[in-house]
Design a protein around this motif. Structure first.
Motif, short mmCIF file in Angstrom:
data_model
loop_
_atom_site.label_atom_id
_atom_site.label_comp_id
_atom_site.label_asym_id
_atom_site.label_seq_id
_atom_site.Cartn_x
_atom_site.Cartn_y
_atom_site.Cartn_z
N MET A 1 0.85 -1.19 0.00
CA MET A 1 0.00 0.00 0.00
C MET A 1 0.89 1.25 0.00
SD MET A 1 -2.78 1.25 2.85
CE MET A 1 -3.84 -0.17 2.54
N PRO A 2 0.59 2.28 -0.84
CA PRO A 2 1.38 3.51 -0.83
C PRO A 2 1.45 4.13 0.56
CG PRO A 2 -0.12 3.47 -2.71
CD PRO A 2 -0.48 2.31 -1.83
N SER A 3 2.59 4.77 0.86
CA SER A 3 2.80 5.31 2.20
C SER A 3 1.78 6.37 2.57
CB SER A 3 4.21 5.89 2.29
OG SER A 3 4.41 6.90 1.30
N PHE A 4 1.31 7.16 1.59
CA PHE A 4 0.37 8.23 1.93
C PHE A 4 -1.00 7.69 2.34
CE2 PHE A 4 -0.41 7.49 -2.56
CZ PHE A 4 -1.77 7.60 -2.68
N LEU A 5 -1.27 6.41 2.07
CA LEU A 5 -2.53 5.80 2.48
C LEU A 5 -2.42 5.15 3.86
CD1 LEU A 5 -3.73 4.13 -0.84
CD2 LEU A 5 -4.53 6.27 0.18
N ALA A 7 -1.37 6.54 6.63
CA ALA A 7 -1.77 7.46 7.69
C ALA A 7 -3.26 7.39 7.99
CB ALA A 7 -1.35 8.89 7.35
N PRO A 8 -4.15 7.48 6.97
CA PRO A 8 -5.58 7.37 7.29
C PRO A 8 -5.97 6.01 7.83
CG PRO A 8 -5.24 7.45 4.90
CD PRO A 8 -3.95 7.83 5.55
N VAL A 9 -5.31 4.95 7.36
CA VAL A 9 -5.61 3.61 7.87
C VAL A 9 -5.22 3.51 9.34
CG1 VAL A 9 -5.03 1.16 7.70
CG2 VAL A 9 -5.41 2.50 5.62
N ALA A 10 -4.01 3.99 9.68
CA ALA A 10 -3.55 3.94 11.07
C ALA A 10 -4.43 4.82 11.95
CB ALA A 10 -2.09 4.39 11.16
N GLY A 11 -4.82 6.00 11.45
CA GLY A 11 -5.68 6.88 12.23
C GLY A 11 -7.03 6.26 12.50
N ALA A 12 -7.61 5.65 11.48
CA ALA A 12 -8.91 4.99 11.65
C ALA A 12 -8.80 3.81 12.61
CB ALA A 12 -9.43 4.52 10.29
N TYR A 13 -7.67 3.13 12.54
CA TYR A 13 -7.47 1.98 13.44
C TYR A 13 -7.45 2.42 14.90
CZ TYR A 13 -5.10 -1.85 15.83
OH TYR A 13 -4.78 -2.84 16.71
N HIS A 14 -6.68 3.45 15.19
CA HIS A 14 -6.58 3.93 16.58
C HIS A 14 -7.92 4.50 17.07
CE1 HIS A 14 -2.35 3.12 16.99
NE2 HIS A 14 -2.06 3.85 15.92
N LEU A 15 -8.64 5.16 16.18
CA LEU A 15 -9.95 5.69 16.56
C LEU A 15 -10.91 4.56 16.90
CD1 LEU A 15 -12.01 8.01 16.81
CD2 LEU A 15 -12.43 7.79 14.35
N LEU A 16 -10.93 3.54 16.05
CA LEU A 16 -11.86 2.44 16.25
C LEU A 16 -11.49 1.60 17.47
CD1 LEU A 16 -14.39 1.55 14.78
CD2 LEU A 16 -13.05 -0.05 13.45
N THR A 17 -10.19 1.36 17.67
CA THR A 17 -9.78 0.59 18.84
C THR A 17 -10.07 1.35 20.13
OG1 THR A 17 -7.51 1.43 18.50
CG2 THR A 17 -8.02 -0.78 17.69
N SER A 18 -9.93 2.67 20.11
CA SER A 18 -10.26 3.47 21.30
C SER A 18 -11.74 3.36 21.62
CB SER A 18 -9.87 4.94 21.07
OG SER A 18 -8.48 5.07 20.88
N PHE A 111 -15.80 2.96 3.29
CA PHE A 111 -15.91 1.53 2.99
C PHE A 111 -14.53 0.93 2.73
CE2 PHE A 111 -16.47 -2.02 0.01
CZ PHE A 111 -17.31 -2.81 0.76
N TRP A 112 -13.70 1.67 2.02
CA TRP A 112 -12.33 1.20 1.76
C TRP A 112 -11.57 1.04 3.06
CZ3 TRP A 112 -7.79 4.01 2.76
CH2 TRP A 112 -6.62 3.38 2.34
N LEU A 113 -11.70 2.00 3.98
CA LEU A 113 -11.03 1.91 5.27
C LEU A 113 -11.51 0.68 6.05
CD1 LEU A 113 -10.90 5.60 6.55
CD2 LEU A 113 -8.95 4.13 6.05
N MET A 114 -12.83 0.47 6.04
CA MET A 114 -13.39 -0.67 6.77
C MET A 114 -12.87 -1.98 6.18
SD MET A 114 -15.30 -1.15 9.39
CE MET A 114 -15.97 0.52 9.47
N ARG A 120 -6.28 -6.93 7.23
CA ARG A 120 -4.84 -6.95 7.50
C ARG A 120 -4.57 -7.42 8.93
NH1 ARG A 120 -2.67 -1.14 5.64
NH2 ARG A 120 -0.74 -2.08 6.45
N ALA A 121 -3.56 -8.26 9.06
CA ALA A 121 -3.18 -8.77 10.39
C ALA A 121 -2.34 -7.76 11.15
CB ALA A 121 -2.42 -10.08 10.26
N VAL A 122 -1.69 -6.84 10.41
CA VAL A 122 -0.84 -5.83 11.03
C VAL A 122 -1.24 -4.45 10.50
CG1 VAL A 122 1.52 -4.98 11.33
CG2 VAL A 122 1.08 -7.45 11.26
N VAL A 123 -1.43 -3.50 11.41
CA VAL A 123 -1.78 -2.12 11.04
C VAL A 123 -0.88 -1.18 11.83
CG1 VAL A 123 -3.54 -0.33 11.00
CG2 VAL A 123 -4.17 -2.72 10.60
N GLY A 124 -0.19 -0.29 11.11
CA GLY A 124 0.68 0.66 11.79
C GLY A 124 1.80 0.00 12.56
N GLY A 125 2.26 -1.14 12.09
CA GLY A 125 3.36 -1.83 12.73
C GLY A 125 2.99 -2.62 13.97
N GLU A 126 1.70 -2.75 14.27
CA GLU A 126 1.29 -3.53 15.43
C GLU A 126 0.18 -4.50 15.05
OE1 GLU A 126 -1.65 -1.16 18.13
OE2 GLU A 126 -0.19 0.32 17.41
#
Length: 225
Positions: A1-5, A7-18, A111-114, A120-126
C-alpha cells in the motif's frame, strides 16, 4: 500500500480501537461490532447535507426526464449538440443527473477503510486487534465461507435481503412514467447487489453495508414523506 494511504488507515485503526476499549465493559465481545455501527452512523450523519442535496436533485431530475427524452429524440444524430443542450438544461434548472450518487460516492473512502482494517493482520506496525472481534462466533476479519458453523453470515444475508426489498420498492416509487422496463428491472435488482458484495468482503464490511443501507432506506422514506 502507498505510504500516503497508511496514515488514514492507522488513524482509523486507533480511533476504532479506542471506541472498542471504551464500550467493551458494557457489551463485552460485541464491542467491535457496535463500534462499526456507531462509526457508520456517525459518517452517515455527517453526510446528511449531501443526502438532502441528492434528494432535491433526484426530484428535479424526475421533472427533467421528459425534457431530456425530447432532446435525445431531437438530437439523436448529433451527440455534440445533444451534450450541449443537456448541459444547458441542467444549468438552467440548477441540478445534474448525477446528483443522486453523491452520498454513495462520499461513502467509498469509509468503505475502503473498513475493508482494509479488517483485511490486515498488522496495522501501523502492530498486531490488528480489531479482527479478533466476533459476531455469533465468526471473527470480523473472516470472509464468507462456503460452509460455516456460525449463523452470522446467514443472519447478515437475510437482513440485507430484507433491506434490499424495501430499497427496491422505494426505487420503483421514484421512477416516473417515462422509465423504461430495463430501468424498472434494474431498480428492482440492484439493491440486492449488497448480498453478493458481502461474499467477497470481511464480515466487518458486511456489517457496515447492513448499517448504511438500513440508514439509506429510513432516510429516503422520511424524505419522500
Amino acid at each position: 500500500m502507498p505510504s500516503f494511504l497508511e496514515a488514514p488507515v492507522a488513524g482509523a485503526y486507533h480511533l476504532l480501537t479506542s471506541l472498542v476499549d471504551a464500550i467493551q465493559p458494557l457489551v463485552g465481545g460485541y464491542a467491535a461490532v457496535l463500534a462499526i455501527v456507531v462509526c457508520t452512523l456517525a459518517v452517515r450523519s455527517l453526510l446528511i447535507p449531501l443526502s438532502l442535496r441528492a434528494h432535491r436533485g433526484m426530484r428535479a431530475r424526475a421533472v427533467l426526464m421528459p425534457e431530456l427524452k425530447k432532446l435525445t429524440d431531437k438530437h439523436r444524430g448529433n451527440p455534440e449538440r445533444l451534450q450541449r443542450e443537456i448541459a444547458k438544461l441542467q444549468a438552467d434548472s440548477g441540478t445534474t443527473v448525477f446528483a443522486g450518487f453523491l452520498p454513495t460516492l462520499a461513502q467509498l473512502p469509509f468503505f475502503w477503510l473498513m475493508y482494509t482494517l479488517f483485511s490486515r493482520a498488522v496495522v501501523g506496525g502492530e498486531s490488528n486487534q480489531l479482527i479478533s472481534g466476533n459476531l455469533f462466533g465468526a471473527q470480523l476479519g473472516l470472509h464468507w465461507p462456503v460452509v460455516t458453523g456460525t449463523p452470522a453470515f446467514l443472519v447478515l444475508a437475510v437482513l440485507l435481503a430484507i433491506v434490499a426489498w424495501f430499497s427496491a420498492r422505494l426505487a420503483l416509487r421514484q421512477l416516473d412514467e417515462t422509465a423504461t422496463p430495463l430501468s424498472r428491472r434494474l431498480a428492482q435488482l440492484l439493491p440486492y447487489g449488497t448480498i453478493l458484495t458481502v461474499a467477497f468482503v470481511p464480515l466487518a464490511a458486511g456489517i457496515y453495508l447492513l448499517t448504511t443501507t438500513t440508514w439509506t432506506v429510513l432516510e429516503r422514506t422520511i424524505l419522500q414523506r
